[in-house]
Every structure is written in C-alpha cells, then in structure tokens.
Motif scaffolding. Structure first.
Motif, PDB file in Angstrom:
ATOM      1  N   VAL A  33       0.702  -0.703   0.237  1.00 39.37           N
ATOM      2  CA  VAL A  33       0.226   0.111   0.049  1.00 39.37           C
ATOM      3  C   VAL A  33       0.940   1.076   0.445  1.00 39.37           C
ATOM      4  N   ALA A  34       0.598   2.230  -1.067  1.00 44.14           N
ATOM      5  CA  ALA A  34       1.274   3.131  -1.369  1.00 44.14           C
ATOM      6  C   ALA A  34       0.882   4.351  -0.665  1.00 44.14           C
ATOM      7  N   SER A  35       1.436   4.773   0.242  1.00 40.27           N
ATOM      8  CA  SER A  35       0.725   5.703   1.123  1.00 40.27           C
ATOM      9  C   SER A  35       0.678   7.401  -0.153  1.00 40.27           C
ATOM     10  N   ASP A  36       0.589   9.085   1.225  1.00 42.41           N
ATOM     11  CA  ASP A  36       1.057   9.921   0.324  1.00 42.41           C
ATOM     12  C   ASP A  36       2.452  10.623   0.866  1.00 42.41           C
ATOM     13  N   ARG A  37       3.087   9.503   2.184  1.00 43.00           N
ATOM     14  CA  ARG A  37       4.123   9.923   2.140  1.00 43.00           C
ATOM     15  C   ARG A  37       5.514  11.046   1.566  1.00 43.00           C
ATOM     16  N   VAL A  38       5.746  11.535   2.221  1.00 48.28           N
ATOM     17  CA  VAL A  38       7.695  11.717   1.706  1.00 48.28           C
ATOM     18  C   VAL A  38       8.548  11.613   2.048  1.00 48.28           C
ATOM     19  N   SER A  39       9.774  10.686   2.579  1.00 49.65           N
ATOM     20  CA  SER A  39      10.715  10.905   3.313  1.00 49.65           C
ATOM     21  C   SER A  39      11.983  11.328   1.737  1.00 49.65           C
ATOM     22  N   VAL A  40      12.642  12.298   3.107  1.00 56.17           N
ATOM     23  CA  VAL A  40      14.162  12.324   1.832  1.00 56.17           C
ATOM     24  C   VAL A  40      14.964  12.466   3.399  1.00 56.17           C
ATOM     25  N   TYR A  41      16.342  11.708   2.759  1.00 60.71           N
ATOM     26  CA  TYR A  41      17.220  11.292   4.085  1.00 60.71           C
ATOM     27  C   TYR A  41      17.141  10.275   5.200  1.00 60.71           C
ATOM     28  N   ASP A  42      16.111   9.297   4.431  1.00 62.70           N
ATOM     29  CA  ASP A  42      15.898   8.380   5.664  1.00 62.70           C
ATOM     30  C   ASP A  42      14.971   9.180   6.256  1.00 62.70           C
ATOM     31  N   VAL A  43      13.835  10.633   6.342  1.00 66.43           N
ATOM     32  CA  VAL A  43      13.241  10.722   7.791  1.00 66.43           C
ATOM     33  C   VAL A  43      12.022  11.079   6.686  1.00 66.43           C
ATOM     34  N   VAL A  44      10.388  10.434   7.372  1.00 67.64           N
ATOM     35  CA  VAL A  44       9.515  10.729   6.810  1.00 67.64           C
ATOM     36  C   VAL A  44       8.994  12.321   7.196  1.00 67.64           C
ATOM     37  N   LEU A  45       9.064  13.378   5.996  1.00 67.87           N
ATOM     38  CA  LEU A  45       8.641  14.613   6.302  1.00 67.87           C
ATOM     39  C   LEU A  45       6.631  14.546   6.798  1.00 67.87           C
ATOM     40  N   PRO A  46       6.626  15.781   7.549  1.00 70.25           N
ATOM     41  CA  PRO A  46       5.091  15.622   8.256  1.00 70.25           C
ATOM     42  C   PRO A  46       3.825  15.693   7.332  1.00 70.25           C
ATOM     43  N   THR A  47       4.121  16.614   6.292  1.00 69.03           N
ATOM     44  CA  THR A  47       3.324  16.813   5.280  1.00 69.03           C
ATOM     45  C   THR A  47       3.448  16.252   3.816  1.00 69.03           C
ATOM     46  N   PRO A  48       2.505  15.657   3.805  1.00 71.75           N
ATOM     47  CA  PRO A  48       2.247  14.116   2.674  1.00 71.75           C
ATOM     48  C   PRO A  48       2.292  15.793   1.478  1.00 71.75           C
ATOM     49  N   ILE A  49       2.382  14.699   0.512  1.00 71.82           N
ATOM     50  CA  ILE A  49       1.694  15.173  -1.386  1.00 71.82           C
ATOM     51  C   ILE A  49       0.748  14.324  -2.100  1.00 71.82           C
ATOM     52  N   PRO A  50      -0.678  14.526  -1.927  1.00 73.25           N
ATOM     53  CA  PRO A  50      -1.600  14.631  -2.303  1.00 73.25           C
ATOM     54  C   PRO A  50      -1.725  13.506  -3.214  1.00 73.25           C
TER      55      PRO A  50
ATOM     56  N   GLY B 224      11.130  16.323  10.546  1.00 75.09           N
ATOM     57  CA  GLY B 224      11.346  17.098   9.552  1.00 75.09           C
ATOM     58  C   GLY B 224      10.732  17.532   9.033  1.00 75.09           C
ATOM     59  N   PRO B 225      11.016  18.770   8.904  1.00 71.53           N
ATOM     60  CA  PRO B 225      10.465  20.395   8.828  1.00 71.53           C
ATOM     61  C   PRO B 225       8.884  19.858   7.990  1.00 71.53           C
ATOM     62  N   GLU B 226       7.711  20.911   8.110  1.00 70.42           N
ATOM     63  CA  GLU B 226       6.067  20.957   7.573  1.00 70.42           C
ATOM     64  C   GLU B 226       7.584  20.941   5.990  1.00 70.42           C
ATOM     65  N   ILE B 227       6.614  20.835   5.140  1.00 66.77           N
ATOM     66  CA  ILE B 227       6.772  21.431   4.017  1.00 66.77           C
ATOM     67  C   ILE B 227       5.303  22.568   3.214  1.00 66.77           C
ATOM     68  N   PRO B 228       6.174  23.879   2.929  1.00 68.45           N
ATOM     69  CA  PRO B 228       5.262  24.817   2.647  1.00 68.45           C
ATOM     70  C   PRO B 228       3.775  24.560   1.623  1.00 68.45           C
ATOM     71  N   PRO B 229       2.609  25.232   1.639  1.00 65.58           N
ATOM     72  CA  PRO B 229       1.968  24.731   0.172  1.00 65.58           C
ATOM     73  C   PRO B 229       2.629  24.805  -1.079  1.00 65.58           C
ATOM     74  N   ASP B 230       2.888  25.652  -1.059  1.00 66.13           N
ATOM     75  CA  ASP B 230       3.334  25.687  -2.681  1.00 66.13           C
ATOM     76  C   ASP B 230       4.085  24.826  -2.829  1.00 66.13           C
ATOM     77  N   VAL B 231       5.475  24.008  -1.878  1.00 66.49           N
ATOM     78  CA  VAL B 231       6.626  23.111  -2.497  1.00 66.49           C
ATOM     79  C   VAL B 231       5.849  21.873  -2.677  1.00 66.49           C
ATOM     80  N   VAL B 232       4.801  21.738  -1.786  1.00 60.56           N
ATOM     81  CA  VAL B 232       3.879  20.624  -1.746  1.00 60.56           C
ATOM     82  C   VAL B 232       2.810  20.723  -3.303  1.00 60.56           C
ATOM     83  N   GLU B 233       2.858  21.323  -3.883  1.00 54.05           N
ATOM     84  CA  GLU B 233       2.081  21.232  -5.299  1.00 54.05           C
ATOM     85  C   GLU B 233       2.882  21.829  -6.015  1.00 54.05           C
TER      86      GLU B 233
END
Length: 280
Positions: A23-40, A252-261
C-alpha cells in the motif's frame, strides 16, 4: 488482514499465504526521514506508474504483481497484490548520468561503487555506458545504505546471482531509458529490488521506475554542468537541503503549501509524459 511492515512510504499487509498487499501512502521521505507533510495523490500516481512500467518490462524479467484490483476498497488505486518472495538484500542501482551520490563519488574518486568512470565529465553528463552501482539495504534505524562494489555483492549473494543482478539491472535500465527517451524524458538513474523464488527464479519486486525510486529530467531541460531540473522526489530533497536549517535528522520540517503543490505537479507531469495518460 495482518500488517507485516510499515515503511517510510509504503505499508505491507498479508491476508493470504504467499501473497502480500503493498500500500503506497502519500508520505514523502528525504534523507531517510519521513516529512510530516504528505503530497496529495502521490501514492496513487506512483502505484499507477509502477504498474505501467511492470507491464512494459515484463518480457525482460518476471515481476511479483498479481493484481491491482483484488485489494481492499479503501486502498483502491494505491495498492498492489503481489507474490511473496525472498528479497535479495542488495539495492540494485543503474546510473546513466552523473547526478546525486553518483556525481559526488565521481568528483572525489573518479569511480562509483568501484567502477572506473572516464575523467573530465561534469555534473549532469551522460555516461559512456550505464553502470551498476549497488548499495547495501540498511534499515533507517540502523543507518544509511552504503555503496558496494560488485565483488562485495558477489561475496554476499554468490557470484552467479551477482552476475544475474547486474545484467538484469542494466538490461532493465536500458529498456526503460529507451522508452523514456522516446517520450522526451531522461531516466537518469533508478533502483530495483529483486526477489528469488524457491526454485531460484529472479523476480522484479517492490516498485519500479517511479518518481521516488528514479531520477527523471525532461530532455528540453538537460544542461550538463550543474544541478538539473528534476521531475521526481529530488525536488523535495533539494528544497529540504537548501533550507540550511535542518540537520537531516528527525523530526523533519513541514513542507510549505507551494512546495507541496509543485511537487505534486511534477509527479503528475512525469506520469503523464511517460505513460501518455492524463492524470485525473
């Protein structure tokens, strides 16, 4: 339904002997850290792209896919039912261009995973031939994946299987790169996971050539000599690195809305360009 494993971005369940549901989620990880903001829609886009590539590559090597429909309704569109196989504990990476850790290794030593690369190349250059640059498979809690030479792979899994891993990885990359190029896309590098059946058959497993497991550039953007415009997870990775305020450890840091989009847009653009299908 039994949860077997919760990964950085995918969860693994089983409900029948010998079968798994990825099951693939909308989570995104960088540098082996899951960031708190999903990518829809990320999970659905990568599942659809992976299924498309499994179909395109099925004559190169068998894969673990059983069905994308025979899954629980709540996971429809982002889950795959697949065969359970013994996963080879090597990340099989193919590189056709100098980018990321491959570029860093070449810059410092002139080699990648022990493979000699001709001198004088710049970041973003195309390699004379694709190269097999495997790494260890290391759980995030135990550290990071480390480069392996072919000799180290052979020592771990045996010479015969190591040769099969290398030749199959490079054949898959060449096929994928050719298909992508016909669509105006550069497949920079990608990683594969393989499993082995009880009778010794090599099986392509996990996901394949998604925008999380691969680097993709558009042909029209390619300008060797520096960082390229990525249409993959590298966009989020670059954003996190350029913050200059995060030490690459949890949380990890929250991803701002413009970066998510923009990240979602790039995932969708690459899905559409490669498959020729509109993302709804």
């Amino acid at each position: 339904m039994q949860l077997l494993h919760r990964g950085k971005v995918r969860d693994v369940y089983t409900d029948r002997p010998g079968e798994l549901i990825l099951v693939a989620s909308d989570r995104v990880s960088v540098y082996d850290v899951v960031l708190p903001t999903p990518i829809p829609d990320k999970g659905k886009m990568l599942t659809a792209l992976s299924l498309w590539w499994f179909d395109q590559l099925s004559d190169v090597v068998p894969n673990h896919v059983i069905s994308a429909e025979d899954v629980p309704d709540e996971w429809a569109g982002r889950a795959i039912r697949c065969r359970q196989v013994d996963i080879v504990q090597v990340e099989c990476i193919a590189r056709g261009y100098l980018a990321g850790l491959g570029w860093e290794a070449y810059s410092s030593s002139g080699t990648i995973s022990g493979v000699e690369i001709p001198p004088g190349l710049v970041e973003g250059d195309r390699l004379p031939e694709p190269v097999f640059t495997p790494t260890t498979k290391t759980a995030p809690e135990d550290g990071h994946d480390e480069p392996m030479t072919f000799a180290e792979v052979a020592n771990q899994v045996g010479e015969e299987l190591a040769e099969r891993l290398r030749s199959t990885t490079l054949e898959l990359y060449r096929r994928g790169a050719q298909i992508a190029e016909e669509r105006g896309v550069i497949l920079v590098d990608t990683k594969f996971e393989f499993g082995v059946t009880p009778d010794g058959e090599l099986i392509l497993a996990d996901e394949v050539m998604t925008s999380d497991s691969s680097r993709y550039w558009r042909v029209e953007d390619w300008k060797p000599g520096g960082r390229q415009v990525g249409y993959d997870k590298q966009y989020v990775r670059d954003w996190a690195r350029d913050l200059g305020t995060w030490d690459k450890t949890p949380p990890g840091p929250e991803i701002p809305p413009d970066v998510v989009e923009e990240a979602r847009r790039r995932y969708a653009v690459m899905f559409e360009r490669i498959t020729g299908m509109a993302w709804e």
